[in-house]
Every structure is written in C-alpha cells, then in structure tokens.
Design an enzyme around this catalytic site. Structure first.
Site, PDB file in Angstrom:
ATOM      1  N   PRO A  23      38.315  37.393  32.306  1.00 19.60           N
ATOM      2  CA  PRO A  23      37.740  36.001  33.257  1.00 19.60           C
ATOM      3  C   PRO A  23      37.226  36.315  34.348  1.00 19.60           C
ATOM      4  O   PRO A  23      36.168  36.033  35.018  1.00 19.60           O
ATOM      5  CB  PRO A  23      38.492  34.987  32.575  1.00 19.60           C
ATOM      6  N   LYS A  24      38.369  36.710  35.345  1.00 19.12           N
ATOM      7  CA  LYS A  24      38.139  36.604  36.534  1.00 19.12           C
ATOM      8  C   LYS A  24      37.101  37.836  36.993  1.00 19.12           C
ATOM      9  O   LYS A  24      36.161  37.760  37.839  1.00 19.12           O
ATOM     10  CB  LYS A  24      39.362  36.937  37.455  1.00 19.12           C
ATOM     11  N   VAL A  25      37.357  38.975  36.432  1.00 13.95           N
ATOM     12  CA  VAL A  25      36.213  40.086  36.676  1.00 13.95           C
ATOM     13  C   VAL A  25      35.092  39.744  36.496  1.00 13.95           C
ATOM     14  O   VAL A  25      34.089  40.003  36.976  1.00 13.95           O
ATOM     15  CB  VAL A  25      37.318  41.721  36.140  1.00 13.95           C
ATOM     16  N   VAL A  29      38.494  32.982  39.666  1.00 18.85           N
ATOM     17  CA  VAL A  29      40.108  32.357  39.765  1.00 18.85           C
ATOM     18  C   VAL A  29      41.043  33.782  39.713  1.00 18.85           C
ATOM     19  O   VAL A  29      40.917  34.459  38.763  1.00 18.85           O
ATOM     20  CB  VAL A  29      40.418  31.579  38.626  1.00 18.85           C
ATOM     21  N   CYS A  47      33.457  37.765  38.976  1.00 17.03           N
ATOM     22  CA  CYS A  47      33.022  38.587  40.094  1.00 17.03           C
ATOM     23  C   CYS A  47      31.536  39.203  39.808  1.00 17.03           C
ATOM     24  O   CYS A  47      30.998  39.113  40.565  1.00 17.03           O
ATOM     25  CB  CYS A  47      34.091  39.549  40.574  1.00 17.03           C
TER      26      CYS A  47
END
Length: 312
Positions: A234-236, A253, A239
């Site tokens: 999710p974070k990548v 996040v 980004c």
C-alpha cells in the site's frame, strides 16, 4: 528560459526524500539532470533566482515541450498560495515555518519512480538514492555533454535481464572496497532483498503491463493494479501514484507518517486504513501536499527525532 515560479524552494524540494527520483546533481547552487525531450536526451540546468526559475538546456530542443516538462516535474502549476490558506483553515500553518516553498518533485520517468519507490521501502533516503544512481550508472545509457556524463534510467527490458546477485549486505562505503571492485548485480547496488522484486516487476512491465495505463485510471483502480506488482504494498503503491502520476488522493503511510498523524490527532489511534480514509476525507485533493508538509516539518523541526525517542 525563464519561468516565473512564485514561492518555490528548489533546494528543499530536491532534498525532501520524495521517491520520484534521486536529487539532481548540484553544481554551484544550480541543479542538473538528463531529461528526454521528444525522444532527445537533453541535460538541463535549473537555478532559482528571486521567484524565477532559470532553465538552461545543453542541446537544442523544443522550448514549449521543455517548459512543460519542467513545470510538471516541479509542479509549478500548483497554486501554492491557495494551499497555504488551506493549511491555515486546517490548523496546520505551523508546518510553513520549516516547509514554505516546498513542492512536489514529480517523476521525469514513471518506471524510474516505480523502482525508486520499491527500493525505498524500509530504507534510508541516502541508501535508496545511492542505489538508484548505481542502477543508472551500471545499466543506463551514458550521455556526455561538455565533459559531463549523465545516465538514463534503464528500461524494464534491461532490468529484467540483470542478475540478482548475492551481496545483500554489501558495505556501501566505497572507500572500504578494493580498487578493482565493480558492481555487477542488483544486490550489489544496495537494494538487498528487494532485488528479486525489482527484477520481477521489471519483467511484468516489460511483458505484461503498460505502466502508462495508470495516467488514465482513477485512483482506486490504479492502486489496485499497482498492488499486483512484486514488492509493491500500500505505501509503495501510493508513492508511485503520487510521485509518478500525481494522483492527488494518494497519502503514503509509513511508520513516521503513522506516528506524526497520531501525534497531531491524539486519541484517534489511527491504523493505516483509518488514517488514509481520514486524510482523503479531511484533506481531499490537498492530501498529497499535507503529507509532504507534515513529514518535512517533522524532519526539519526535530519532531521526528522526538518521536523516534518516544518523547514527542
């Protein structure tokens, strides 16, 4: 070329750790990088002087296309004064003390942003930026102008064929290496356990998925598609969506944003899902800039160190 930019801190934007690409090469207060303008490799130098960005291309390219590229990379069309008002309305104007003039630093090459974002997972800014620079130097195309060499980022097809290697824990300090040592695989570029992710994602993008599709997709569909890539959580994914495609709903996040958000909203006890939902609801299309300013302020004000020590 001179581009009016208003409130814009070029150096801070370059050094803010955004995962679109490493900082450009700094030379006497200016920043240089190789861009591809209508298929032509074109090194450019940018310098911020009193509200005007001076852009000097090393080769002759269409000025309109170059200007549009620069305006996109540094998000110069964004109404930053309107954002400052938004911060005041949300009681976040204190972030301006350390972040005024900071803008998004968007990808000049979406594929490079994908690999940079994967390489950045659980990794310091210094290490992942050095890794991307090594990957460029080893497998990108060299372009030399006036005695200065720049490298393109390799294509998905090229990275698919690169050996993973077995040097996961290589010491990154070059002065500790033998003089005849040469990097020849991904892990020796410092990407460690991410090497197989980078190869597999490169293969998918070379053979199965056209990354350019993301541009025309809405945020949720684009995020779901990116989560199919190896090494993309999710974070990548957020980004990539933010820095690679300027999807403004994205709110990456990590452990630090999690601590910052729980610090400024005591009692909410956000988990990652509830935090993203709150950010999208509360900040809307400004969520991307709010995340950027919150993290940069925490890093530059000392809040990040206090949170790390448990004294925030």
């Amino acid at each position: 070329m001179r581009i009016p930019v208003g409130d814009f801190d070029l150096e801070m934007t370059q050094r803010s750790g955004q995962t679109s690409q490493p900082p450009w090469r700094e030379v006497e207060g200016a920043f240089r990088e190789l861009l591809i303008i209508e298929g032509v490799p074109c090194p450019v130098e940018v310098r911020n002087e009193a509200g005007v960005l001076r852009v000097r291309p090393y080769v002759d390219v269409p000025q309109k296309t170059l200007r549009e590229k620069i305006e996109y990379i540094f998000d110069l069309k964004f109404d930053i004064e309107d954002f400052y008002t938004f911060l005041e309305d949300k009681n976040l104007s204190y972030t301006l003390d350390s972040s005024r003039g900071l803008r998004l630093f968007l990808a000049k090459d979406p594929f490079e942003c994908v690999i940079s974002s994967i390489a950045s997972a659980n990794c310091s800014v210094v290490r992942w930026t050095r890794s991307i620079e090594d990957i460029r130097r080893l497998w990108g195309q060299a372009n030399t102008f006036n005695g200065e060499t720049f490298h393109t980022f390799p294509s998905p097809h090229v990275l698919t064929g690169v050996a993973e290697g077995s040097l996961e824990d290589l010491q990154r300090a070059e002065d500790n290496l033998p003089s005849d040592f040469s990097f020849n695989d991904l892990r020796s570029c410092g990407v460690g356990y991410r090497a197989p992710y980078i190869r597999e994602t490169s293969r998918i993008l070379a053979e199965e998925m056209d990354i350019r599709r993301i541009d025309g997709m809405d945020y949720d569909d684009a995020r779901e598609l990116l989560l199919e890539l190896s090494g993309v959580g999710p974070k990548v994914a957020d980004c990539i969506l933010l820095y690679g495609f300027r999807k403004t709903e994205a709110f990456p996040v990590d452990v630090w944003i999690r601590r910052i958000m729980n610090h400024i909203h005591p009692g909410r006890n956000f988990n990652d899902r509830s935090m993203v939902e709150f950010a999208r609801r509360e900040y809307g299309e400004m969520a991307d800039y709010v995340q950027l300013y919150l993290f940069n302020h925490a890093r530059r004000s000392g809040l990040l160190d206090r949170l790390r020590q448990g004294t925030g």
